[in-house]
Design an enzyme around this catalytic site. Structure first.
Site, PDB file in Angstrom:
ATOM      1  N   LYS A  65      21.362 -31.386  15.709  1.00 43.64           N
ATOM      2  CA  LYS A  65      20.922 -30.329  16.622  1.00 43.64           C
ATOM      3  C   LYS A  65      19.540 -30.714  17.141  1.00 43.64           C
ATOM      4  O   LYS A  65      18.922 -31.655  16.617  1.00 43.64           O
ATOM      5  CB  LYS A  65      20.906 -28.971  15.923  1.00 43.64           C
ATOM      6  CG  LYS A  65      19.867 -28.832  14.816  1.00 43.64           C
ATOM      7  CD  LYS A  65      19.825 -27.370  14.389  1.00 43.64           C
ATOM      8  CE  LYS A  65      18.841 -27.139  13.287  1.00 43.64           C
ATOM      9  NZ  LYS A  65      18.750 -25.752  12.891  1.00 43.64           N
ATOM     10  N   LYS A 102      23.066 -16.501   0.190  1.00 36.42           N
ATOM     11  CA  LYS A 102      22.790 -17.725   0.957  1.00 36.42           C
ATOM     12  C   LYS A 102      24.088 -18.320   1.527  1.00 36.42           C
ATOM     13  O   LYS A 102      24.153 -18.692   2.698  1.00 36.42           O
ATOM     14  CB  LYS A 102      22.074 -18.745   0.058  1.00 36.42           C
ATOM     15  CG  LYS A 102      21.858 -20.096   0.690  1.00 36.42           C
ATOM     16  CD  LYS A 102      20.956 -20.042   1.908  1.00 36.42           C
ATOM     17  CE  LYS A 102      21.024 -21.347   2.678  1.00 36.42           C
ATOM     18  NZ  LYS A 102      20.267 -21.304   3.910  1.00 36.42           N
ATOM     19  N   PHE A 129      24.154 -17.560  18.603  1.00 38.58           N
ATOM     20  CA  PHE A 129      25.072 -18.375  17.808  1.00 38.58           C
ATOM     21  C   PHE A 129      26.524 -18.261  18.229  1.00 38.58           C
ATOM     22  O   PHE A 129      27.428 -18.348  17.389  1.00 38.58           O
ATOM     23  CB  PHE A 129      24.935 -17.981  16.317  1.00 38.58           C
ATOM     24  CG  PHE A 129      24.472 -19.149  15.499  1.00 38.58           C
ATOM     25  CD1 PHE A 129      23.146 -19.533  15.537  1.00 38.58           C
ATOM     26  CD2 PHE A 129      25.356 -19.882  14.728  1.00 38.58           C
ATOM     27  CE1 PHE A 129      22.710 -20.628  14.826  1.00 38.58           C
ATOM     28  CE2 PHE A 129      24.932 -20.990  14.009  1.00 38.58           C
ATOM     29  CZ  PHE A 129      23.600 -21.349  14.064  1.00 38.58           C
ATOM     30  N   THR A 149      20.221 -24.467  -2.401  1.00 40.11           N
ATOM     31  CA  THR A 149      21.424 -23.646  -2.233  1.00 40.11           C
ATOM     32  C   THR A 149      22.396 -23.987  -3.357  1.00 40.11           C
ATOM     33  O   THR A 149      22.883 -25.114  -3.441  1.00 40.11           O
ATOM     34  CB  THR A 149      22.067 -23.943  -0.855  1.00 40.11           C
ATOM     35  OG1 THR A 149      21.093 -23.661   0.150  1.00 40.11           O
ATOM     36  CG2 THR A 149      23.307 -23.101  -0.638  1.00 40.11           C
ATOM     37  N   LYS A 191      28.654 -28.476   4.088  1.00 40.19           N
ATOM     38  CA  LYS A 191      28.765 -28.496   2.619  1.00 40.19           C
ATOM     39  C   LYS A 191      28.831 -27.094   2.046  1.00 40.19           C
ATOM     40  O   LYS A 191      29.518 -26.855   1.052  1.00 40.19           O
ATOM     41  CB  LYS A 191      27.626 -29.320   1.999  1.00 40.19           C
ATOM     42  CG  LYS A 191      26.331 -28.576   1.779  1.00 40.19           C
ATOM     43  CD  LYS A 191      25.358 -29.409   0.968  1.00 40.19           C
ATOM     44  CE  LYS A 191      23.962 -28.807   0.958  1.00 40.19           C
ATOM     45  NZ  LYS A 191      23.849 -27.429   0.486  1.00 40.19           N
ATOM     46  N   CYS A 221      23.782 -28.486   5.878  1.00 38.96           N
ATOM     47  CA  CYS A 221      24.047 -27.182   5.242  1.00 38.96           C
ATOM     48  C   CYS A 221      25.432 -26.615   5.538  1.00 38.96           C
ATOM     49  O   CYS A 221      26.220 -26.433   4.614  1.00 38.96           O
ATOM     50  CB  CYS A 221      22.966 -26.192   5.646  1.00 38.96           C
ATOM     51  SG  CYS A 221      21.363 -26.663   4.979  1.00 38.96           S
TER      52      CYS A 221
HETATM   53  N1  LIG Z   1      17.816 -28.660   5.075  1.00 43.47           N
HETATM   54  C1  LIG Z   1      17.884 -27.371   5.347  1.00 43.47           C
HETATM   55  O1  LIG Z   1      17.781 -26.936   6.490  1.00 43.47           O
HETATM   56  C2  LIG Z   1      18.085 -26.371   4.243  1.00 43.47           C
HETATM   57  C3  LIG Z   1      17.889 -25.012   4.509  1.00 43.47           C
HETATM   58  C4  LIG Z   1      18.065 -24.100   3.471  1.00 43.47           C
HETATM   59  C5  LIG Z   1      18.449 -24.556   2.215  1.00 43.47           C
HETATM   60  N2  LIG Z   1      18.655 -25.869   2.000  1.00 43.47           N
HETATM   61  C6  LIG Z   1      19.021 -26.301   0.646  1.00 43.47           C
HETATM   62  O2  LIG Z   1      17.862 -26.786   0.006  1.00 43.47           O
HETATM   63  C7  LIG Z   1      18.182 -27.874  -0.871  1.00 43.47           C
HETATM   64  C8  LIG Z   1      17.378 -29.097  -0.494  1.00 43.47           C
HETATM   65  O3  LIG Z   1      17.777 -29.498   0.798  1.00 43.47           O
HETATM   66  P1  LIG Z   1      16.957 -30.584   1.632  1.00 43.47           P
HETATM   67  O4  LIG Z   1      17.612 -30.688   2.965  1.00 43.47           O
HETATM   68  O5  LIG Z   1      15.521 -30.305   1.518  1.00 43.47           O
HETATM   69  O6  LIG Z   1      17.303 -31.896   0.753  1.00 43.47           O
HETATM   70  P2  LIG Z   1      16.717 -33.379   0.922  1.00 43.47           P
HETATM   71  O7  LIG Z   1      17.845 -34.282   0.582  1.00 43.47           O
HETATM   72  O8  LIG Z   1      16.038 -33.514   2.244  1.00 43.47           O
HETATM   73  O9  LIG Z   1      15.583 -33.476  -0.206  1.00 43.47           O
HETATM   74  C9  LIG Z   1      15.829 -33.422  -1.567  1.00 43.47           C
HETATM   75  C10 LIG Z   1      14.700 -34.167  -2.282  1.00 43.47           C
HETATM   76  O10 LIG Z   1      14.824 -33.944  -3.696  1.00 43.47           O
HETATM   77  C11 LIG Z   1      14.380 -35.129  -4.345  1.00 43.47           C
HETATM   78  N3  LIG Z   1      14.819 -35.124  -5.748  1.00 43.47           N
HETATM   79  C12 LIG Z   1      16.055 -35.345  -6.265  1.00 43.47           C
HETATM   80  N4  LIG Z   1      16.014 -35.246  -7.608  1.00 43.47           N
HETATM   81  C13 LIG Z   1      14.743 -34.953  -7.960  1.00 43.47           C
HETATM   82  C14 LIG Z   1      14.069 -34.721  -9.195  1.00 43.47           C
HETATM   83  N5  LIG Z   1      14.720 -34.789 -10.368  1.00 43.47           N
HETATM   84  N6  LIG Z   1      12.751 -34.455  -9.171  1.00 43.47           N
HETATM   85  C15 LIG Z   1      12.077 -34.380  -7.996  1.00 43.47           C
HETATM   86  N7  LIG Z   1      12.652 -34.589  -6.810  1.00 43.47           N
HETATM   87  C16 LIG Z   1      13.980 -34.871  -6.776  1.00 43.47           C
HETATM   88  C17 LIG Z   1      14.971 -36.232  -3.501  1.00 43.47           C
HETATM   89  O11 LIG Z   1      14.347 -37.459  -3.730  1.00 43.47           O
HETATM   90  C18 LIG Z   1      14.702 -35.676  -2.089  1.00 43.47           C
HETATM   91  O12 LIG Z   1      13.462 -36.103  -1.589  1.00 43.47           O
HETATM   92  C19 LIG Z   1      19.689 -28.035  -0.764  1.00 43.47           C
HETATM   93  O13 LIG Z   1      20.309 -27.281  -1.777  1.00 43.47           O
HETATM   94  C20 LIG Z   1      20.012 -27.451   0.587  1.00 43.47           C
HETATM   95  O14 LIG Z   1      21.328 -26.958   0.662  1.00 43.47           O
HETATM   96  C21 LIG Z   1      18.465 -26.791   2.978  1.00 43.47           C
END
Ligand SMILES: NC(=O)c1ccc[n+]([C@@H]2O[C@H](COP(=O)([O-])OP(=O)(O)OC[C@H]3O[C@@H](n4cnc5c(N)ncnc54)[C@H](O)[C@@H]3O)[C@@H](O)[C@H]2O)c1
Length: 450
Positions: free
Chosen positions: A333, A210, A255, A121, A269, A266
């Site tokens: 949740k 998003k 919701f 995101t 932030k 999410c």
């Molecule tokens: N968690 C959710 O439900 C959700 C849903 C939709 C969108 N998002 C978005 O998706 C993105 C990721 O969220 P998440 O919850 O999966 O994050 P997370 O923190 O669970 O995972 C991120 C991963 O990226 C890795 N990383 C960091 N730098 C790196 C690099 N240079 N090379 C390879 N790996 C690297 C970290 O080690 C970590 O394992 C965010 O932008 C978030 O807003 C999250």
């Protein structure tokens, strides 16, 4: 297709596993060596229903591999997803350092045309920034290769991530390149068979979509919490109000639950980040600022109810000193072990500051709680919800896990010394709880404020 995914968190791992499951050839790359070592041994670093079996079966079939080698991943993927974290910066805007670092790495290593996909995101304009960083890295190498940067935000819900990815409501693709659009359509074709789910638009609209989605959902929650706070003051019950408004199809039942605030990685932030983006463009978003302020306040709601009941106040919490609270639900949740921004954390920290002890139980988030808080005398992690009740003064519910919904009130009454239940998720009928001899406090229910 050959696909690489940078970032093996909630989004990256689910994306990689589900793309492999439909037959793509996927490499997941992460800089966290321990995470990759674990995944190679079949250890799934997060709890997500159904994820473990999808990962294991695709690893066994050779469709899904894990590595820390960016070179291997860049070489492999015709399509490279960026799914790394975008945590809030000090001022609340999205910190793009991880996304930009991946962009730079791709530019340094790519040997042929790539479709680079922003799945993280990211604020409006990030695709342009990633394009610039890749171009710059290519230029520094004196290497010429074509690439497209596409926006493809992820809408999966934690706790139902695999199901959501497998059966998406929509697949948003932001690009102005017909070629990249064709590639993305091919990636998602297996998920698009039942009916057309792909919505193609310009990159900036896709990036904003998003944030608009998450901010709308957060707004619904803060709106209902605002209504709950009004309801309890005017002698109404927010649960009746919820049913009354949900029956209007323009509003709907989804919701619109009042509760002890939203958390997770999410909504908090993303609401902040979009408000900051608006500010950077000279626009003050009054709604987003209010959504955040209402939620911050709502996360203190349970503590306020507890203080009121025990005769404590904001300035003098001594009435809570030495008390023990059973706490059911730590994750932000149900169906996840994620504790990021969880309301339970605000509550526990307030109780500890007041000198109280917390006996906590969560079906999945116990390890995460231990990891965050370590060993401390005023936190007892219990193996069952019943064990948490023993020796407690009161019971508090923070997360609406399914197995909390049919509670054994006679056991609660027997175990909990002060016969009181604070319910941050409005799980029960107040009359039923009262009939069982418990004092019941919930959110936005006239009975709760007595
Ligand atoms: N968690 C959710 O439900 C959700 C849903 C939709 C969108 N998002 C978005 O998706 C993105 C990721 O969220 P998440 O919850 O999966 O994050 P997370 O923190 O669970 O995972 C991120 C991963 O990226 C890795 N990383 C960091 N730098 C790196 C690099 N240079 N090379 C390879 N790996 C690297 C970290 O080690 C970590 O394992 C965010 O932008 C978030 O807003 C999250």
């Amino acid at each position: 297709m050959k696909i690489s995914i940078f970032g093996t968190g909630y989004v990256g791992l689910v994306t990689g596993a589900c793309l492999a499951d439909v037959g793509h050839d996927v490499i997941c790359v992460d800089i966290n060596q321990a995470k990759i070592d674990g995944l190679k041994q079949g250890i799934i670093p997060i709890y997500e229903p159904g994820l473990e079996s999808v990962v294991k079966s695709n690893v066994a079939q050779g469709n899904l591999r894990f590595t820390t080698s960016a070179a291997e991943a860049v070489q492999h993927g015709e399509v490279i997803f960026i799914a790394v974290g975008t945590p809030p910066d000090e001022d609340g805007s999205a910190d793009l350092q991880y996304v930009m670092a991946v962009g730079k790495t791709i530019g340094e290593l790519m040997q042929s045309y790539k479709v680079v996909v922003n799945k993280s995101t990211v604020p409006v304009g990030t695709a342009d920034k990633v394009t610039a960083v890749i171009s710059q890295a290519l230029q520094q190498r004196g290497f010429n290769a074509e690439f497209d940067v596409v926006s493809n935000p992820e809408f999966l819900k934690e706790g139902a991530a695999v199901a959501d990815f497998m059966r998406p409501d929509r697949i948003v693709i932001g690009t102005s390149s017909a070629f990249a659009e064709g590639v993305m359509r091919e990636v998602y074709a297996p998920f698009n068979r039942n009916h057309e789910k792909i919505i193609v638009m310009d990159v900036r609209s896709s990036e904003l979509t998003k944030y608009a989605a998450n901010c709308m959902l957060a707004t619904k929650i803060s709106f209902m919490n605002e209504m709950a706070n009004i309801a309890e003051r005017v002698g109404a019950d927010i649960e009746n109000v919820r049913k009354g408004i949900g029956s209007d199809p323009r509003i709907g039942y989804h919701f619109i639950y009042a509760g002890c605030g939203y958390g997770g990685s999410c909504f908090p932030k993303d609401v902040q980040a979009l408000a900051r983006t608006a500010g950077q463009y000279g626009y003050e978003s009054k709604i987003l600022n209010a959504v955040e302020a209402v939620n911050d306040k709502q996360k203190t709601k349970l503590f306020e109810l507890i203080c009121k009941h025990y005769g404590a106040s904001e300035t003098d919490t001594s009435a809570l000193k030495g008390k023990t609270f059973a706490l059911w639900g730590l994750a932000f949740k149900p169906n996840t072990d994620d504790m990021r921004e969880a309301p339970s954390r605000v509550l526990m920290e307030a109780l500890w500051a007041a000198g109280a002890t917390v006996k906590a139980y969560d079906p999945e988030a116990m390890d995460e709680t231990q990891r965050i808080y370590g060993n401390r005398a005023d936190l007892v992690l219990c193996g069952t919800k019943e064990a948490a009740l023993n020796g407690a003064n009161a019971l508090i519910i923070c997360t609406e896990w399914k197995n909390f919904k049919a509670a054994d009130f006679s056991l609660i009454k027997e175990c909990v010394a002060d016969d009181v239940l604070f319910d941050g998720r409005n799980l029960f009928d107040p009359a039923l709880v009262s009939r069982n001899g418990l004092i019941y406090f919930a959110i936005g229910r006239a009975d709760s404020i007595k």
